[in-house]
Design a protein around this motif. Structure first.
Motif, PDB file in Angstrom:
ATOM      1  N   PHE A  37       0.860  -1.221  -0.001  1.00  0.00           N
ATOM      2  CA  PHE A  37       0.076  -0.255  -0.062  1.00  0.00           C
ATOM      3  C   PHE A  37       0.944   1.084  -0.119  1.00  0.00           C
ATOM      4  CE2 PHE A  37      -2.486   3.189   2.812  1.00  0.00           C
ATOM      5  CZ  PHE A  37      -3.492   3.359   1.413  1.00  0.00           C
ATOM      6  N   GLY A  38       1.858   1.372   0.731  1.00  0.00           N
ATOM      7  CA  GLY A  38       2.787   2.484   0.900  1.00  0.00           C
ATOM      8  C   GLY A  38       3.530   2.627  -0.345  1.00  0.00           C
ATOM      9  N   MET A  39       3.806   1.612  -1.109  1.00  0.00           N
ATOM     10  CA  MET A  39       4.771   1.612  -2.491  1.00  0.00           C
ATOM     11  C   MET A  39       3.694   2.170  -3.603  1.00  0.00           C
ATOM     12  SD  MET A  39       7.911   0.716  -2.455  1.00  0.00           S
ATOM     13  CE  MET A  39       8.115   0.016  -4.197  1.00  0.00           C
ATOM     14  N   ALA A  40       2.626   1.816  -3.334  1.00  0.00           N
ATOM     15  CA  ALA A  40       1.638   2.019  -4.430  1.00  0.00           C
ATOM     16  C   ALA A  40       1.447   3.633  -4.239  1.00  0.00           C
ATOM     17  CB  ALA A  40       0.170   1.316  -4.279  1.00  0.00           C
ATOM     18  N   GLN A  41       1.655   4.079  -3.275  1.00  0.00           N
ATOM     19  CA  GLN A  41       1.456   5.826  -3.007  1.00  0.00           C
ATOM     20  C   GLN A  41       2.656   6.627  -3.202  1.00  0.00           C
ATOM     21  OE1 GLN A  41      -0.808   6.626   0.827  1.00  0.00           O
ATOM     22  NE2 GLN A  41      -0.332   4.736   1.263  1.00  0.00           N
ATOM     23  N   ILE A  42       3.683   6.204  -3.318  1.00  0.00           N
ATOM     24  CA  ILE A  42       4.917   6.817  -3.462  1.00  0.00           C
ATOM     25  C   ILE A  42       5.330   6.597  -4.740  1.00  0.00           C
ATOM     26  CG2 ILE A  42       5.345   6.924  -1.093  1.00  0.00           C
ATOM     27  CD1 ILE A  42       7.696   4.869  -1.805  1.00  0.00           C
ATOM     28  N   GLN A  43       5.141   5.748  -5.565  1.00  0.00           N
ATOM     29  CA  GLN A  43       5.900   5.473  -6.927  1.00  0.00           C
ATOM     30  C   GLN A  43       4.575   5.401  -8.154  1.00  0.00           C
ATOM     31  OE1 GLN A  43       7.801   5.622  -9.483  1.00  0.00           O
ATOM     32  NE2 GLN A  43       9.355   4.347  -8.087  1.00  0.00           N
ATOM     33  N   ASN A  44       5.124   5.947  -9.337  1.00  0.00           N
ATOM     34  CA  ASN A  44       3.892   5.919 -10.509  1.00  0.00           C
ATOM     35  C   ASN A  44       4.026   4.842 -11.002  1.00  0.00           C
ATOM     36  OD1 ASN A  44       1.966   7.054 -12.108  1.00  0.00           O
ATOM     37  ND2 ASN A  44       3.478   8.072 -13.119  1.00  0.00           N
ATOM     38  N   TYR A  45       3.093   3.957 -10.890  1.00  0.00           N
ATOM     39  CA  TYR A  45       3.220   2.481 -11.664  1.00  0.00           C
ATOM     40  C   TYR A  45       1.969   2.594 -12.746  1.00  0.00           C
ATOM     41  CZ  TYR A  45       5.761   0.593  -7.723  1.00  0.00           C
ATOM     42  OH  TYR A  45       6.756   0.669  -6.919  1.00  0.00           O
ATOM     43  N   ARG A  67      -8.272   4.019  -3.950  1.00  0.00           N
ATOM     44  CA  ARG A  67      -9.402   4.597  -4.802  1.00  0.00           C
ATOM     45  C   ARG A  67     -10.070   5.730  -3.971  1.00  0.00           C
ATOM     46  NH1 ARG A  67      -6.932   2.198  -8.530  1.00  0.00           N
ATOM     47  NH2 ARG A  67      -7.821   0.651  -9.804  1.00  0.00           N
ATOM     48  N   LYS A  68     -10.380   5.555  -2.705  1.00  0.00           N
ATOM     49  CA  LYS A  68     -11.451   6.503  -1.765  1.00  0.00           C
ATOM     50  C   LYS A  68     -10.500   7.288  -1.054  1.00  0.00           C
ATOM     51  CE  LYS A  68     -15.020   2.962  -1.685  1.00  0.00           C
ATOM     52  NZ  LYS A  68     -16.194   2.092  -0.845  1.00  0.00           N
ATOM     53  N   GLU A  69      -9.303   6.965  -0.525  1.00  0.00           N
ATOM     54  CA  GLU A  69      -8.702   8.023   0.451  1.00  0.00           C
ATOM     55  C   GLU A  69      -7.516   8.486  -0.475  1.00  0.00           C
ATOM     56  OE1 GLU A  69      -7.427   5.822   3.779  1.00  0.00           O
ATOM     57  OE2 GLU A  69      -9.242   4.981   4.239  1.00  0.00           O
ATOM     58  N   LYS A  70      -6.766   8.026  -1.234  1.00  0.00           N
ATOM     59  CA  LYS A  70      -5.674   8.453  -1.908  1.00  0.00           C
ATOM     60  C   LYS A  70      -6.021   8.994  -3.208  1.00  0.00           C
ATOM     61  CE  LYS A  70      -3.576   7.338   1.757  1.00  0.00           C
ATOM     62  NZ  LYS A  70      -3.124   8.477   2.917  1.00  0.00           N
ATOM     63  N   ASN A  71      -7.046   8.654  -3.748  1.00  0.00           N
ATOM     64  CA  ASN A  71      -7.308   9.280  -5.188  1.00  0.00           C
ATOM     65  C   ASN A  71      -6.274   8.536  -6.239  1.00  0.00           C
ATOM     66  OD1 ASN A  71      -9.799  10.498  -4.535  1.00  0.00           O
ATOM     67  ND2 ASN A  71      -8.617  12.410  -4.076  1.00  0.00           N
ATOM     68  N   ILE A  72      -5.828   7.305  -5.996  1.00  0.00           N
ATOM     69  CA  ILE A  72      -5.031   6.885  -6.707  1.00  0.00           C
ATOM     70  C   ILE A  72      -5.659   5.856  -7.774  1.00  0.00           C
ATOM     71  CG2 ILE A  72      -2.952   5.097  -7.134  1.00  0.00           C
ATOM     72  CD1 ILE A  72      -1.832   6.569  -4.369  1.00  0.00           C
ATOM     73  N   TYR A  73      -5.629   6.128  -9.195  1.00  0.00           N
ATOM     74  CA  TYR A  73      -6.455   5.109 -10.063  1.00  0.00           C
ATOM     75  C   TYR A  73      -5.441   4.342 -10.848  1.00  0.00           C
ATOM     76  CZ  TYR A  73     -10.561   7.577  -7.903  1.00  0.00           C
ATOM     77  OH  TYR A  73     -11.624   7.770  -7.165  1.00  0.00           O
ATOM     78  N   THR A  74      -4.294   4.030 -10.581  1.00  0.00           N
ATOM     79  CA  THR A  74      -3.610   3.029 -11.240  1.00  0.00           C
ATOM     80  C   THR A  74      -4.366   1.736 -11.414  1.00  0.00           C
ATOM     81  OG1 THR A  74      -1.656   3.870 -10.070  1.00  0.00           O
ATOM     82  CG2 THR A  74      -1.289   1.786 -11.248  1.00  0.00           C
TER      83      THR A  74
END
Length: 226
Positions: A37-45, A67-74
């Motif tokens: 989870f931490g890696m998914a937040q700091i790196q652009n995959y 999706r809901k908290e970090k607005n990451i849609y990788t």
């Protein structure tokens, strides 16, 4: 293309990495949910391969929080040994983009990764415009002349693709490749049908307004640029 693999079965994770690296992918591995989870937040995959059952934080929780908290849609490809329909539905409902049941053929994994990477990236807070038409990517709202227009998911995605490539001609094959999954049985005339649906909703009710979607005969479709 950079891939994040979050999988606690070390042998499987290492095997996936080895195969992907041989296919010229860049790969990072996490064997535990919280670290992943931490890696998914700091790196652009480009794609995240995510196991469902993980120590620390399971795959559904990771996907939902991204999706809901970090607005990451990788794009997320969920891996699991569970094959029941309800398990697949739960995984997709938490925000996963695709689902692959273990054991799987490596060729299928590669094909699904490439299909996910081809999909248009979801973007937040961007309003795409053409003439008096607007598409808000944060809430999926489409308006023309101030009137809200209800579109199906496929209609919306095709319109978003055309707007993001405004001024460019997109062939039917390019639209199919971007909108539908790699294993979907979609014919070129399916694109024609959806373009007609869009015109019925975006143009027919607005006879005083200019047409939006142009047909470039022998090539494809476009929304003219400014």
């Amino acid at each position: 293309m950079r891939i994040l693999v979050i999988e606690d079965e070390k042998r499987l994770a290492d095997s996936i990495k080895k195969g992907l690296v041989q296919g010229s992918f860049a790969v990072d591995i996490c064997y535990e949910g919280t670290d992943g989870f931490g890696m998914a937040q700091i790196q652009n995959y480009d794609v995240i391969i995510l196991d469902l059952m993980l120590p620390g934080m399971d795959g559904m929780e990771i996907c939902a929080k991204l999706r809901k908290e970090k607005n990451i849609y990788t794009p997320v490809l969920m891996l699991t040994a569970k094959s029941l329909v309800k398990d697949k539905v739960e995984g997709l409902n938490c925000g996963a983009d695709d689902y692959l049941t273990k054991p799987f053929a490596f060729e299928e994994l590669i094909a699904r990764i490439k299909a996910l990477a081809r999909r248009p990236k979801k973007s937040l807070g961007i309003i795409l415009k053409a003439a008096d038409l607007s598409l808000d990517t944060s809430n999926y709202e489409v308006k023309r002349a101030g009137r809200v227009i209800k579109l199906t998911k496929t209609e919306y995605t095709i319109l978003e693709l055309l707007l993001k490539n405004r001024g460019m001609v997109l062939t039917k094959e390019q639209i199919i490749e971007k909108i539908w999954d790699y294993d979907a049985d979609v014919l070129p005339n399916t694109v024609e049908v959806y373009i007609r649906y869009l015109r019925n909703k975006l143009e027919k009710p607005f006879k005083a307004c200019s047409p939006l979607i142009e047909t470039v005969r022998g090539y494809g479709y476009r929304i003219p640029g400014e």
